[in-house]
Motif scaffolding. Structure first.
Motif, PDB file in Angstrom:
ATOM      1  N   ARG A   4       0.392  -0.942   0.043  1.00 51.29           N
ATOM      2  CA  ARG A   4       0.762   0.043   0.123  1.00 51.29           C
ATOM      3  C   ARG A   4       0.866   1.687  -0.174  1.00 51.29           C
ATOM      4  NH1 ARG A   4      -2.954   0.287   4.793  1.00 51.29           N
ATOM      5  NH2 ARG A   4      -1.101  -1.220   5.781  1.00 51.29           N
ATOM      6  N   ASN A   5       0.632   2.771  -0.497  1.00 49.87           N
ATOM      7  CA  ASN A   5       0.524   3.772  -0.284  1.00 49.87           C
ATOM      8  C   ASN A   5       2.460   3.572  -0.741  1.00 49.87           C
ATOM      9  OD1 ASN A   5      -1.429   4.484   0.784  1.00 49.87           O
ATOM     10  ND2 ASN A   5      -1.185   3.704   2.450  1.00 49.87           N
ATOM     11  N   LEU A   6       2.698   2.896  -2.200  1.00 49.79           N
ATOM     12  CA  LEU A   6       3.595   3.091  -2.463  1.00 49.79           C
ATOM     13  C   LEU A   6       4.084   4.823  -3.199  1.00 49.79           C
ATOM     14  CD1 LEU A   6       6.275   2.296  -4.441  1.00 49.79           C
ATOM     15  CD2 LEU A   6       5.335   1.816  -6.283  1.00 49.79           C
ATOM     16  N   LYS A   7       5.054   5.164  -3.064  1.00 44.61           N
ATOM     17  CA  LYS A   7       6.021   6.243  -2.778  1.00 44.61           C
ATOM     18  C   LYS A   7       6.965   7.184  -3.500  1.00 44.61           C
ATOM     19  CE  LYS A   7       5.668   7.859   1.314  1.00 44.61           C
ATOM     20  NZ  LYS A   7       4.221   8.641   2.515  1.00 44.61           N
ATOM     21  N   VAL A   8       7.564   7.733  -3.884  1.00 45.61           N
ATOM     22  CA  VAL A   8       9.164   8.615  -4.304  1.00 45.61           C
ATOM     23  C   VAL A   8       9.054   9.562  -3.608  1.00 45.61           C
ATOM     24  CG1 VAL A   8      10.257   9.584  -6.158  1.00 45.61           C
ATOM     25  CG2 VAL A   8       8.754   7.474  -6.993  1.00 45.61           C
ATOM     26  N   LEU A  18      12.469   5.144  -2.714  1.00 43.92           N
ATOM     27  CA  LEU A  18      11.130   4.333  -2.543  1.00 43.92           C
ATOM     28  C   LEU A  18      10.810   4.646  -0.988  1.00 43.92           C
ATOM     29  CD1 LEU A  18      10.535   1.930  -5.780  1.00 43.92           C
ATOM     30  CD2 LEU A  18      10.117   4.449  -5.916  1.00 43.92           C
ATOM     31  N   GLN A  19       9.331   4.177  -0.842  1.00 42.94           N
ATOM     32  CA  GLN A  19       8.502   3.968   0.235  1.00 42.94           C
ATOM     33  C   GLN A  19       7.151   2.936  -0.056  1.00 42.94           C
ATOM     34  OE1 GLN A  19       7.312   6.989   3.714  1.00 42.94           O
ATOM     35  NE2 GLN A  19       8.707   5.294   5.249  1.00 42.94           N
ATOM     36  N   TRP A  20       6.701   1.827   0.776  1.00 43.61           N
ATOM     37  CA  TRP A  20       5.476   2.105   0.906  1.00 43.61           C
ATOM     38  C   TRP A  20       4.956   1.080   2.167  1.00 43.61           C
ATOM     39  CZ3 TRP A  20       9.828  -0.338  -1.600  1.00 43.61           C
ATOM     40  CH2 TRP A  20      10.284  -1.941  -1.814  1.00 43.61           C
ATOM     41  N   GLU A  21       3.708   0.831   2.503  1.00 46.06           N
ATOM     42  CA  GLU A  21       3.058  -0.066   4.046  1.00 46.06           C
ATOM     43  C   GLU A  21       3.394  -1.537   3.262  1.00 46.06           C
ATOM     44  OE1 GLU A  21       0.055   2.097   5.123  1.00 46.06           O
ATOM     45  OE2 GLU A  21       1.241   4.344   5.140  1.00 46.06           O
ATOM     46  N   LEU A  22       2.541  -2.264   4.585  1.00 43.48           N
ATOM     47  CA  LEU A  22       2.609  -3.362   4.181  1.00 43.48           C
ATOM     48  C   LEU A  22       1.347  -3.786   3.748  1.00 43.48           C
ATOM     49  CD1 LEU A  22       3.684  -4.790   7.710  1.00 43.48           C
ATOM     50  CD2 LEU A  22       4.907  -5.350   6.131  1.00 43.48           C
ATOM     51  N   PRO A  23       0.812  -4.319   3.089  1.00 41.93           N
ATOM     52  CA  PRO A  23      -0.095  -4.849   2.193  1.00 41.93           C
ATOM     53  C   PRO A  23      -1.405  -5.315   3.249  1.00 41.93           C
ATOM     54  CG  PRO A  23       1.331  -6.636   1.166  1.00 41.93           C
ATOM     55  CD  PRO A  23       2.190  -5.946   2.365  1.00 41.93           C
ATOM     56  N   TYR A  71       9.617   6.999 -15.830  1.00 42.76           N
ATOM     57  CA  TYR A  71       9.382   5.093 -15.264  1.00 42.76           C
ATOM     58  C   TYR A  71       8.082   5.000 -14.386  1.00 42.76           C
ATOM     59  CZ  TYR A  71      14.011   5.848 -15.691  1.00 42.76           C
ATOM     60  OH  TYR A  71      16.173   6.261 -16.229  1.00 42.76           O
ATOM     61  N   SER A  72       7.763   3.008 -15.635  1.00 42.86           N
ATOM     62  CA  SER A  72       6.177   2.687 -14.060  1.00 42.86           C
ATOM     63  C   SER A  72       7.370   1.758 -13.002  1.00 42.86           C
ATOM     64  CB  SER A  72       6.042   1.994 -15.294  1.00 42.86           C
ATOM     65  OG  SER A  72       4.948   0.751 -15.171  1.00 42.86           O
ATOM     66  N   ILE A  89       3.172   2.981  -9.742  1.00 41.68           N
ATOM     67  CA  ILE A  89       3.204   4.484  -9.500  1.00 41.68           C
ATOM     68  C   ILE A  89       4.106   4.844 -11.143  1.00 41.68           C
ATOM     69  CG2 ILE A  89       2.282   4.824  -7.377  1.00 41.68           C
ATOM     70  CD1 ILE A  89       5.706   5.278  -6.886  1.00 41.68           C
ATOM     71  N   SER A  90       3.763   5.649 -11.506  1.00 49.22           N
ATOM     72  CA  SER A  90       4.648   6.968 -12.245  1.00 49.22           C
ATOM     73  C   SER A  90       5.227   7.649 -11.392  1.00 49.22           C
ATOM     74  CB  SER A  90       4.099   7.217 -13.500  1.00 49.22           C
ATOM     75  OG  SER A  90       3.472   6.279 -14.623  1.00 49.22           O
ATOM     76  N   SER A  91       6.780   8.311 -12.506  1.00 44.63           N
ATOM     77  CA  SER A  91       7.277   8.741 -11.805  1.00 44.63           C
ATOM     78  C   SER A  91       8.627   9.449 -13.073  1.00 44.63           C
ATOM     79  CB  SER A  91       7.566   9.006 -10.262  1.00 44.63           C
ATOM     80  OG  SER A  91       8.494  10.344  -9.979  1.00 44.63           O
ATOM     81  N   ARG A  92       8.944  10.607 -12.562  1.00 42.73           N
ATOM     82  CA  ARG A  92      10.347  11.003 -13.875  1.00 42.73           C
ATOM     83  C   ARG A  92      11.151  11.243 -12.654  1.00 42.73           C
ATOM     84  NH1 ARG A  92       8.347  15.786 -17.771  1.00 42.73           N
ATOM     85  NH2 ARG A  92       7.518  13.668 -19.262  1.00 42.73           N
TER      86      ARG A  92
END
Length: 101
Positions: A4-8, A18-23, A71-72, A89-92
C-alpha cells in the motif's frame, strides 16, 4: 493483496527513493510475507529492471536511471502461495544539472 501507499520520497536525475506500506493482511498472516519484487520500467524503451527486497524492508533506492525520463514502478509482495498483485506508480527523474554528465 498489494503493498500500500507506494510513493517516491526523494528523487534525483538518476535515482528514486521508494517507500511503501505492508499489504492489508490479517496480523497473523503478516509473517508469511517473504519478500517484495520491485520492477522499474523505462517508458521510453520498455526495458524493465527487477530487484528482490526482503520483507523486513519497506523502502528501496533505485539507481542508474536516465535523467528526465518517465518510469513505471511496480512493487509486488510474495508469500508461500506466490506473488500478489502490484502497487503501481509512475514518476519522472529530475533533469541533469548543467555541466553534469
Amino acid at each position: 493483496s498489494a503493498p500500500r501507499n507506494l510513493k517516491v520520497l526523494l528523487q534525483g536525475s538518476s535515482w528514486f527513493q521508494l517507500q511503501w506500506e505492508l499489504p492489508n493482511l490479517p496480523a497473523n498472516f503478516q509473517y508469511l510475507l517473504s519478500r517484495y519484487h520491485v520492477n522499474v520500467t523505462a517508458v521510453y524503451n520498455a526495458v524493465t529492471t527487477s530487484t528482490i527486497v526482503l520483507a523486513n524492508h519497506t523502502s528501496f533506492n533505485i539507481t542508474g536511471l536516465q535523467p528526465y525520463r518517465n518510469y513505471s514502478i511496480k512493487v509486488y509482495g510474495q508469500n508461500p502461495g506466490g506473488i500478489g498483485p502490484p502497487q503501481t506508480i509512475s514518476s519522472r527523474t529530475d533533469k541533469s544539472a548543467p555541466g553534469s554528465a
